[in-house]
Design a protein around this motif. Structure first.
Motif, PDB file in Angstrom:
ATOM      1  N   GLN A 373      18.540   5.807 -28.131  1.00  0.00           N
ATOM      2  CA  GLN A 373      18.523   4.714 -27.163  1.00  0.00           C
ATOM      3  C   GLN A 373      18.670   3.364 -27.863  1.00  0.00           C
ATOM      4  O   GLN A 373      18.072   3.134 -28.911  1.00  0.00           O
ATOM      5  CB  GLN A 373      17.221   4.740 -26.347  1.00  0.00           C
ATOM      6  N   GLN A 374      19.431   2.464 -27.255  1.00  0.00           N
ATOM      7  CA  GLN A 374      19.711   1.162 -27.862  1.00  0.00           C
ATOM      8  C   GLN A 374      19.041   0.009 -27.140  1.00  0.00           C
ATOM      9  O   GLN A 374      18.874  -1.065 -27.708  1.00  0.00           O
ATOM     10  CB  GLN A 374      21.234   0.915 -27.851  1.00  0.00           C
ATOM     11  N   SER A 375      18.726   0.210 -25.863  1.00  0.00           N
ATOM     12  CA  SER A 375      18.144  -0.893 -25.104  1.00  0.00           C
ATOM     13  C   SER A 375      17.139  -0.365 -24.080  1.00  0.00           C
ATOM     14  O   SER A 375      17.095   0.833 -23.795  1.00  0.00           O
ATOM     15  CB  SER A 375      19.234  -1.695 -24.385  1.00  0.00           C
ATOM     16  N   ILE A 376      16.360  -1.279 -23.569  1.00  0.00           N
ATOM     17  CA  ILE A 376      15.397  -0.950 -22.525  1.00  0.00           C
ATOM     18  C   ILE A 376      15.611  -1.896 -21.366  1.00  0.00           C
ATOM     19  O   ILE A 376      15.907  -3.088 -21.564  1.00  0.00           O
ATOM     20  CB  ILE A 376      13.953  -1.044 -23.055  1.00  0.00           C
ATOM     21  N   GLU A 377      15.508  -1.373 -20.149  1.00  0.00           N
ATOM     22  CA  GLU A 377      15.641  -2.180 -18.942  1.00  0.00           C
ATOM     23  C   GLU A 377      14.362  -2.052 -18.107  1.00  0.00           C
ATOM     24  O   GLU A 377      13.760  -0.985 -18.050  1.00  0.00           O
ATOM     25  CB  GLU A 377      16.835  -1.731 -18.105  1.00  0.00           C
ATOM     26  N   VAL A 378      13.995  -3.155 -17.466  1.00  0.00           N
ATOM     27  CA  VAL A 378      12.824  -3.172 -16.607  1.00  0.00           C
ATOM     28  C   VAL A 378      13.189  -3.891 -15.316  1.00  0.00           C
ATOM     29  O   VAL A 378      13.745  -4.991 -15.360  1.00  0.00           O
ATOM     30  CB  VAL A 378      11.632  -3.893 -17.277  1.00  0.00           C
ATOM     31  N   ARG A 379      12.877  -3.262 -14.194  1.00  0.00           N
ATOM     32  CA  ARG A 379      13.044  -3.951 -12.904  1.00  0.00           C
ATOM     33  C   ARG A 379      11.713  -4.619 -12.593  1.00  0.00           C
ATOM     34  O   ARG A 379      10.697  -3.951 -12.401  1.00  0.00           O
ATOM     35  CB  ARG A 379      13.435  -2.982 -11.796  1.00  0.00           C
ATOM     36  N   ALA A 380      11.727  -5.945 -12.558  1.00  0.00           N
ATOM     37  CA  ALA A 380      10.473  -6.685 -12.466  1.00  0.00           C
ATOM     38  C   ALA A 380      10.689  -8.026 -11.797  1.00  0.00           C
ATOM     39  O   ALA A 380      11.822  -8.473 -11.595  1.00  0.00           O
ATOM     40  CB  ALA A 380       9.891  -6.885 -13.866  1.00  0.00           C
ATOM     41  N   LYS A 381       9.569  -8.663 -11.445  1.00  0.00           N
ATOM     42  CA  LYS A 381       9.602 -10.046 -10.979  1.00  0.00           C
ATOM     43  C   LYS A 381       8.266 -10.692 -11.315  1.00  0.00           C
ATOM     44  O   LYS A 381       7.243 -10.017 -11.449  1.00  0.00           O
ATOM     45  CB  LYS A 381       9.898 -10.141  -9.494  1.00  0.00           C
ATOM     46  N   ALA A 382       8.290 -12.024 -11.475  1.00  0.00           N
ATOM     47  CA  ALA A 382       7.074 -12.762 -11.838  1.00  0.00           C
ATOM     48  C   ALA A 382       7.152 -14.165 -11.251  1.00  0.00           C
ATOM     49  O   ALA A 382       8.230 -14.760 -11.210  1.00  0.00           O
ATOM     50  CB  ALA A 382       6.926 -12.821 -13.357  1.00  0.00           C
ATOM     51  N   PRO A 383       6.016 -14.723 -10.788  1.00  0.00           N
ATOM     52  CA  PRO A 383       6.031 -16.086 -10.229  1.00  0.00           C
ATOM     53  C   PRO A 383       6.284 -17.149 -11.286  1.00  0.00           C
ATOM     54  O   PRO A 383       6.758 -18.241 -10.986  1.00  0.00           O
ATOM     55  CB  PRO A 383       4.640 -16.222  -9.616  1.00  0.00           C
ATOM     56  N   GLY A 384       5.925 -16.836 -12.516  1.00  0.00           N
ATOM     57  CA  GLY A 384       6.167 -17.749 -13.624  1.00  0.00           C
ATOM     58  C   GLY A 384       6.674 -16.975 -14.815  1.00  0.00           C
ATOM     59  O   GLY A 384       6.854 -15.754 -14.760  1.00  0.00           O
ATOM     60  N   ARG A 385       6.946 -17.643 -15.890  1.00  0.00           N
ATOM     61  CA  ARG A 385       7.479 -16.960 -17.065  1.00  0.00           C
ATOM     62  C   ARG A 385       6.405 -16.040 -17.645  1.00  0.00           C
ATOM     63  O   ARG A 385       5.235 -16.392 -17.742  1.00  0.00           O
ATOM     64  CB  ARG A 385       7.956 -17.960 -18.115  1.00  0.00           C
TER      65      ARG A 385
END
Length: 446
Positions: A373-385
């Protein structure tokens, strides 16, 4: 998330999806309500025969807020990860003796004997009362042809059949208590009169019997309302007809408050499993249930260790799939919360909120294959950084990926390079790496 938010699939499409999607976590099936799972090993695969909860259709005249079931599906898997829906195998309208408007196709079972598959099911007869019928097929997934009449001399629900090593078959069923009758070789009639197990605990409803044998011990397992809701108990004997002696509890009452718990137990490739149900997809209504599976273990003396229910389940997950970390193996406790992605559509699955620094979720048995594996993906959201770290095998294990999650109210896919991923099967620790709270749907490696 298992299905796209807001997208409830029709049965024909869902069947195709299940053939190609990994449902390795609890609950096992996401596109429909399922309950009362009987799991059997046929042709080297696990076949699960559950009942099928549905919402009351227009014109339904039965008991309000009750179980509504009109047909049966069967699901199969070779790896306990990829479950295939073989579709409807029997409908209430196909059973000549059953009331076609009763919607009472409750907990079933299926066994194989002498080249045929026998499917046992309860239904309310046109003449009234629950009877048990038999349908026969040449394949474990049907088509099943129901017999013209129910089994004579048997009145009750929750049929379960045990075939002993000498080929003798026994029918167990319930009607407030648990009954047993020996089946004739044709598997459609009983010999003599049914016997009742009246020496089990007297207090509370007993139903849903399931019998198996291990190392010369016969185990009678059954749900029992000892307090307010059902728990799973068991008794042991040296004969399939008993007498059985109460031996303990297999599964405590559900923390969710689900009133029923119906089950089966099987050995598959050297590991024993408990199949059961809870109300994962319908928290506010426990007549729409969802089947689960967890590992089961025995002590040296043959007693059964109590099963601790998990969200993680039993299947191994491929690193390239959308890893549903909300179906965790363990969490840090503080700072972790799980909720539906879309409250209006529970079948869209769940999300994990990380609200405290260093809060984490553990997800075990992820298969990285050759470790390319070369990369990782995440489905996410956040109100701030904020940031998310992926660690390997331990809470303080090596960081194999770190993603900065940008500020926003919409779901986005963040990615980062992966470093140092070894081959084989490993546990993941998904950790809040600093900043604001983060909502995470899934994690995937590429």
């Amino acid at each position: 998330m298992k299905l796209s938010p807001g997208n409830v699939l029709p049965a024909s499409v869902a069947g195709l999806l299940l053939a190609n999607a990994a449902f390795a976590t609890n609950p096992l099936i996401m596109d429909q309500f399922t309950a009362d799972p009987t799991a059997r090993v046929f042709e080297g695969k696990v076949y699960v025969y559950p009942s099928h909860d549905i919402k009351a259709p227009p014109g339904y005249k039965g008991k309000p807020n009750w179980f509504v079931m009109e047909d049966y599906h069967v699901f199969s898997s070779e790896n306990l990860t990829d479950w295939k829906d073989h579709g409807v195998i029997l409908k209430q309208t196909e059973v000549a003796w059953a009331d076609p408007g009763a919607y009472a196709m409750w907990a079933p079972d299926s066994v194989y004997k002498d080249g045929k598959y026998y499917f046992y099911f309860p239904a309310i007869a046109k003449a009234g009362g629950f009877r048990i019928g038999v349908a026969i097929a040449d394949q474990p997934y049907g088509p099943f042809k129901p017999q013209a009449t129910p089994i004579e001399g048997v009145k009750g629900i929750d049929p379960s059949v045990f075939i002993d090593k000498d080929g003798s078959a026994y029918l167990y069923y319930s009607l407030d208590k648990i009954f047993v009758a020996k089946l004739k070789p044709n598997m459609r009639e009983i010999e003599g009169e049914p016997a009742v197990f009246d020496y089990l605990p007297k207090k509370g409803l007993q139903e849903g019997p399931f019998v198996f044998e291990r190392n010369g011990i016969y185990y009678l397992t059954y749900p029992h309302v000892a307090n307010k809701t059902e728990r799973l108990e068991y008794a042991t004997a040296t004969s399939p007809m008993g007498p059985f002696k109460h031996a303990g509890v297999i599964l405590d009452e559900a923390e969710s408050g689900c009133w029923t718990v119906h089950h089966s137990i099987l050995d598959y490739r050297g590991q024993w499993y408990l199949f059961y149900h809870d109300k994962d997809l319908s928290p506010s209504f426990d007549k729409n249930r969802a089947i689960r599976a967890d590992k089961l273990f025995f002590n040296a003396d043959g007693t059964i260790e109590k099963v601790v229910p998990t969200l993680r389940g039993v299947g191994r997950v491929n690193a390239g799939s959308e890893i549903q970390i909300d179906r965790y193996s363990a969490t840090s406790g503080d700072g972790i919360a799980v909720a539906f992605v879309d409250e209006a559509n529970p079948r869209a699955g769940w999300k994990t909120t990380f609200s405290a620094a260093k809060s984490w979720v553990r997800f075990n048995e992820v298969d990285f294959g050759a470790g390319a594996q070369q990369s990782i993906e995440v489905r996410a959201k956040a109100p701030g950084r904020s940031a998310l770290e992926i660690r390997l095998d331990k809470e303080d294990g090596p960081v194999i990926g770190r993603m900065e999650i940008g500020q926003g109210s919409d779901w986005n896919i963040a990615s980062a390079a992966v470093k140092g991923v070894p081959a084989g099967v490993h546990d993941l620790f998904v950790t809040q790496g600093g900043g604001e709270a983060i909502e995470v749907d899934w994690v995937r490696f590429r």
